[in-house]
Design a protein around this motif. Structure first.
Motif, mmCIF file in Angstrom:
data_model
loop_
_atom_site.group_PDB
_atom_site.id
_atom_site.type_symbol
_atom_site.label_atom_id
_atom_site.label_comp_id
_atom_site.label_asym_id
_atom_site.label_seq_id
_atom_site.Cartn_x
_atom_site.Cartn_y
_atom_site.Cartn_z
ATOM 1 N N LYS A 1 -5.516 -4.737 -0.768
ATOM 2 C CA LYS A 1 -6.370 -4.247 0.205
ATOM 3 C C LYS A 1 -7.212 -5.252 1.117
ATOM 4 O O LYS A 1 -7.466 -4.919 2.289
ATOM 5 C CB LYS A 1 -7.398 -3.615 -0.610
ATOM 6 N N HIS B 1 -7.111 2.137 3.904
ATOM 7 C CA HIS B 1 -6.233 1.877 3.154
ATOM 8 C C HIS B 1 -5.597 3.180 2.388
ATOM 9 O O HIS B 1 -4.781 3.295 1.522
ATOM 10 C CB HIS B 1 -7.136 1.110 1.923
ATOM 11 N N LEU C 1 0.784 -1.167 0.137
ATOM 12 C CA LEU C 1 -0.043 0.202 -0.004
ATOM 13 C C LEU C 1 0.903 1.284 0.069
ATOM 14 O O LEU C 1 0.500 2.310 -0.684
ATOM 15 C CB LEU C 1 -0.958 -0.164 1.162
#
Length: 483
Positions: free
Chosen positions: A224, A363, A209
């Motif tokens: 995710k 996220h 990420l």
């Protein structure tokens, strides 16, 4: 130099070194096997390819880790006969059958279904393959059950007798297996394994990420999902682990009070009553020679609140035990604080993830991702610290209160033990270091559509290779089945 160190100390160092290397692999595979089972179950239920993608991504890592765990575990077993022959002779009639039960139940499940799980999806169909994955996950849990039963009996022995030759034998196998500390220890270890896996998965997801963010790319769906699943596990399991750890501590207080005194740094007893409760020592410098805690930072009466649930509760210190029966505070005190400190950090990260999830920033919160990345290896450190607390706190016994460690060692010369220890250090860091490097390298690429698992295939040169695993480190499915 070698002559100044006893064979007993070197044998303990060797076992501690090999078991530390071994412990980190099952601590990961136990949780990872269950994670793979969940991923495949979600794939079959929802039909979403992203779950199959994640399964293929993590099953390669599981294969390498499982192999290293098997190899490192075999080496440990040999030490019972080489360095600890007296212990094996005296305790073998009890612990030998328990370890055999592990082979007859857990190892048969793992060995029988692992090959199908790794290489059989295209051959046996989805349903049977999922059943094989479930059996591998079940096998890892059953293996944990038997090994923890062995260790727990050594901590809190019951259901035994002693024959004329000084050998222990079982008088009640039910009492041997389900000894007083076994249920607490089993729950604590299983939860630790699930947390360790969640932290590794979360750390890998956080890395990708952050990398996608720096590159200006949107995060991939698989990344995710695995980060979200890892944070759910941390948020749910970490607080449960705190509760289980507290219950385990109370059980230890009832059966191994010297260990609790060493963990808490209580060299002297606290009589209880108004103002007589035990403090919680947060930090300090233990001095085993003078039997005093120096430069301590403590909270009055909180130790009694935690261990007795009463601010005025009395607690026994090490001064109630003979000097030769006291464990090392200098090691146990700090290993316990490392474990607890990391556990509190896990709880904090889980709560942070819940806040970020509620705000819709799970996220995109790069500070949370950085914390998850830093916390990635913390599960391994915590389980090693917990193991150190358990085993050093049991000293000076191998079988608590019954068989001393000094009476358990083989009659070996110190140079012989030192030579084998040096060989283990060189070989372990080389072999398992290379394996760990390869696992990290596998985690370095982001899960993507079309992710290949460890399926067999023939190269142009006629050599059987494993897709998704470079030729430098090949997994031979025939060898896996043979194990």
């Amino acid at each position: 130099m070698v002559e100044s160190i006893s064979a007993l100390t070197l044998a303990r160092m060797q076992f501690a070194f090999t078991v530390s290397f071994h412990f980190i692999f099952p601590a990961f595979t136990i949780g990872l096997a269950s994670f793979l089972m969940v991923l495949e179950g979600l794939w079959l239920k929802t039909g979403r390819d992203v779950y199959h993608q994640l399964f293929q991504y993590w099953v390669k890592i599981f294969a390498i880790t499982f192999g290293m765990g098997v190899v490192s575990g075999i080496v440990m077993a040999y030490q019972f006969g080489s360095n600890w022959a007296v212990f094996s002779d005296k305790a073998g009639p009890v612990i030998g059958p328990l370890m055999a039960y592990e082979v007859l139940t857990a190892f048969f499940l793992e060995a029988g279904f692992l090959g199908v799980m790794l290489f059989g999806l295209d051959k046996v169909g989805k349903t049977l393959h999922f059943a094989a994955t479930c059996m591998v996950a079940l096998g890892t849990a059953i293996s944990t059950f038997w090994i923890i039963s062995v260790n727990s009996w050594m901590q809190t022995p019951q259901g035994y007798g002693v024959n004329a030759d000084g050998q222990f034998f079982a008088t009640d196998w039910w009492a041997v297996v389900f000894n007083p500390s076994m249920p607490y220890r089993l729950a604590h270890v299983l939860l630790a394994a699930y947390l360790t896996t969640a932290l590794v998965v979360g750390g890998a997801g956080a890395w990708h990420l952050l990398k996608d963010r720096r590159a200006g790319n949107p995060p991939r769906e698989g990344t995710k999902i695995m980060f979200s699943m890892a944070m759910w596990m941390a948020a749910i399991v970490a607080p449960i682990q705190v509760f289980v750890g507290d219950e385990h501590g109370l059980n230890t207080l009832a059966h191994q009070p010297a260990k609790i005194a060493a963990m808490e740094g209580h060299y002297r007893s606290f009589p209880g009553g108004p103002g007589g409760g035990a403090p919680l020592i947060l930090f300090g410098i233990p001095d085993d020679q003078q039997q005093v805690m120096r430069y301590k930072v403590e909270i009055p009466a909180l130790g009694s609140v935690i261990l007795k649930h009463d601010a005025d509760g009395a607690l026994a210190g090490l001064d109630t035990f003979k000097p030769q029966d006291r464990p090392s505070v200098e090691i146990t005190f700090w290993s316990f604080r490392i474990m607890v400190g990391l556990g509190m950090a896990m709880v904090a990260m889980g709560l942070w993830s819940l806040v970020a999830r509620a705000r819709g920033t799970l996220h995109s919160s790069h500070w949370l991702h950085r914390m998850a990345l830093v916390m990635g290896p913390s599960g391994f450190i915590a389980v090693l610290a917990g193991w150190t607390t358990t085993e050093v706190g049991r000293q000076p016994y191998t079988v608590y209160g019954l068989l001393r460690t000094v009476e358990s060692v083989s009659p070996l010369a110190a140079p012989a033990v030192a030579a084998s220890l040096l060989a283990f250090v060189i070989v372990y860091f080389t072999v398992f270091g290379a394996g760990t490097y390869f696992i990290i390298k596998l985690m370095g690429h982001e899960p993507h559509p079309g992710e290949e698992g460890p399926t067999r295939g023939q190269g142009a040169d006629g050599i059987t290779r494993t897709a998704g695993i470079t030729p430098a480190v090949q997994v031979n499915p025939d060898a896996v089945l043979a194990e």
